[in-house]
Design an enzyme around this catalytic site. Sequence first.
Site, PDB file in Angstrom:
ATOM      1  N   SER A 141      -7.820   2.421  -8.259  1.00 46.30           N
ATOM      2  CA  SER A 141      -6.508   1.945  -8.703  1.00 46.30           C
ATOM      3  C   SER A 141      -6.598   0.468  -9.060  1.00 46.30           C
ATOM      4  O   SER A 141      -6.965  -0.354  -8.228  1.00 46.30           O
ATOM      5  CB  SER A 141      -5.485   2.135  -7.587  1.00 46.30           C
ATOM      6  N   HIS A 145      -7.246   4.455 -12.454  1.00 40.36           N
ATOM      7  CA  HIS A 145      -5.911   4.887 -12.039  1.00 40.36           C
ATOM      8  C   HIS A 145      -4.921   3.751 -12.321  1.00 40.36           C
ATOM      9  O   HIS A 145      -5.066   2.644 -11.796  1.00 40.36           O
ATOM     10  CB  HIS A 145      -5.943   5.217 -10.534  1.00 40.36           C
ATOM     11  N   ASP A 185      -1.191   2.449 -12.066  1.00 41.21           N
ATOM     12  CA  ASP A 185       0.095   2.640 -11.379  1.00 41.21           C
ATOM     13  C   ASP A 185       1.228   1.998 -12.172  1.00 41.21           C
ATOM     14  O   ASP A 185       1.361   0.778 -12.194  1.00 41.21           O
ATOM     15  CB  ASP A 185       0.038   2.031  -9.978  1.00 41.21           C
ATOM     16  N   MET A 187       5.030   1.284 -12.389  1.00 39.78           N
ATOM     17  CA  MET A 187       6.215   1.262 -11.513  1.00 39.78           C
ATOM     18  C   MET A 187       7.363   0.550 -12.216  1.00 39.78           C
ATOM     19  O   MET A 187       7.150  -0.464 -12.890  1.00 39.78           O
ATOM     20  CB  MET A 187       5.884   0.530 -10.209  1.00 39.78           C
ATOM     21  N   HIS A 240      -0.417   7.052 -13.452  1.00 36.63           N
ATOM     22  CA  HIS A 240       0.444   7.568 -12.378  1.00 36.63           C
ATOM     23  C   HIS A 240       1.807   6.906 -12.542  1.00 36.63           C
ATOM     24  O   HIS A 240       1.975   5.724 -12.246  1.00 36.63           O
ATOM     25  CB  HIS A 240      -0.180   7.238 -11.009  1.00 36.63           C
ATOM     26  N   MET A 282       5.287   6.100 -11.558  1.00 32.79           N
ATOM     27  CA  MET A 282       6.280   6.040 -10.484  1.00 32.79           C
ATOM     28  C   MET A 282       7.543   5.464 -11.099  1.00 32.79           C
ATOM     29  O   MET A 282       7.927   4.322 -10.864  1.00 32.79           O
ATOM     30  CB  MET A 282       5.746   5.181  -9.333  1.00 32.79           C
ATOM     31  N   MET A 304       0.736  12.327  -2.491  1.00 32.35           N
ATOM     32  CA  MET A 304       0.774  10.936  -2.025  1.00 32.35           C
ATOM     33  C   MET A 304       0.590  10.899  -0.507  1.00 32.35           C
ATOM     34  O   MET A 304       1.274  11.631   0.216  1.00 32.35           O
ATOM     35  CB  MET A 304       2.122  10.287  -2.372  1.00 32.35           C
ATOM     36  N   GLY A 335       4.729   2.876  -4.206  1.00 30.95           N
ATOM     37  CA  GLY A 335       5.382   1.594  -4.491  1.00 30.95           C
ATOM     38  C   GLY A 335       4.545   0.371  -4.204  1.00 30.95           C
ATOM     39  O   GLY A 335       4.716  -0.654  -4.832  1.00 30.95           O
ATOM     40  N   GLY A 352       0.419  -1.102  -2.915  1.00 29.59           N
ATOM     41  CA  GLY A 352      -0.971  -0.847  -2.553  1.00 29.59           C
ATOM     42  C   GLY A 352      -1.247  -1.310  -1.133  1.00 29.59           C
ATOM     43  O   GLY A 352      -0.437  -2.009  -0.518  1.00 29.59           O
ATOM     44  N   ASP A 378      -3.738  10.076  -3.198  1.00 31.02           N
ATOM     45  CA  ASP A 378      -3.544   8.657  -3.476  1.00 31.02           C
ATOM     46  C   ASP A 378      -2.820   8.008  -2.308  1.00 31.02           C
ATOM     47  O   ASP A 378      -1.727   8.435  -1.952  1.00 31.02           O
ATOM     48  CB  ASP A 378      -2.723   8.516  -4.765  1.00 31.02           C
ATOM     49  N   GLY A 414      -7.940   2.015  -3.962  1.00 29.07           N
ATOM     50  CA  GLY A 414      -7.610   0.700  -4.511  1.00 29.07           C
ATOM     51  C   GLY A 414      -8.381  -0.399  -3.817  1.00 29.07           C
ATOM     52  O   GLY A 414      -9.438  -0.839  -4.269  1.00 29.07           O
TER      53      GLY A 414
END
Length: 220
Positions: A8, A31, A33, A35, A64, A66, A135, A140, A142, A173, A195
Amino acid sequence: MAIEINPSILSSDFSDLRGELDKISTADMAHIDVMDNHFVPNLTFGPPVVERIQAISPIPLDAHLMIAEADRHAPVYAELGCASVTFHAEAAAAPVRLAREIRKLGAKASLALKPATPIEPFIDLLGEFDQILIMTVEPGFGGQKFLDVCLPKIRRTREAISAAGLEIKLQVDGGVSTSTIERVVDAGADVLVAGSAVYGAEDAATAISGLRELAASHVH
């Protein structure tokens, strides 16, 4: 069952994304993220930045999302060229329709579940997805601690995939590291997002191969 490692970039140094992506060139996918500060209480990046990452990444992108209103926003990431697009079950009004749209745009479609969301309502729909993401932390942020309470859900998901005779990846994850990876693989996961375990290490490539070896020794 071949194990995939998808680091990540949330744990990377954003001021040097090109260099940070090059560090993980031996991984399977990067990966990403995404958000939106609505679905999760954090804001990372959206389509313009992902488009740049896609242009410079030495490996395919595993997006991914979110984000709220996944039905409207998720297809954009497939259009940008992400190899895999994961949206959250909790954020999609019509997950099957959305998965089909993502696949039509040339990306793999993946469904993510938060720790408290059960897999059972989606078992009959498994064939519509290329991957399920469980998950093992609340989405939200790391660097969170791995939630062992999610292991039974990983097992049930793997059993449901096997029972249906499907070739679907099972991604995990959240808090994946050298101390948790064996439990995750034992439970049936074959795509692992790491990550801080990769970017916090002295050498990212060494960390990736170390995670691979540990995982491979626990594949059934």
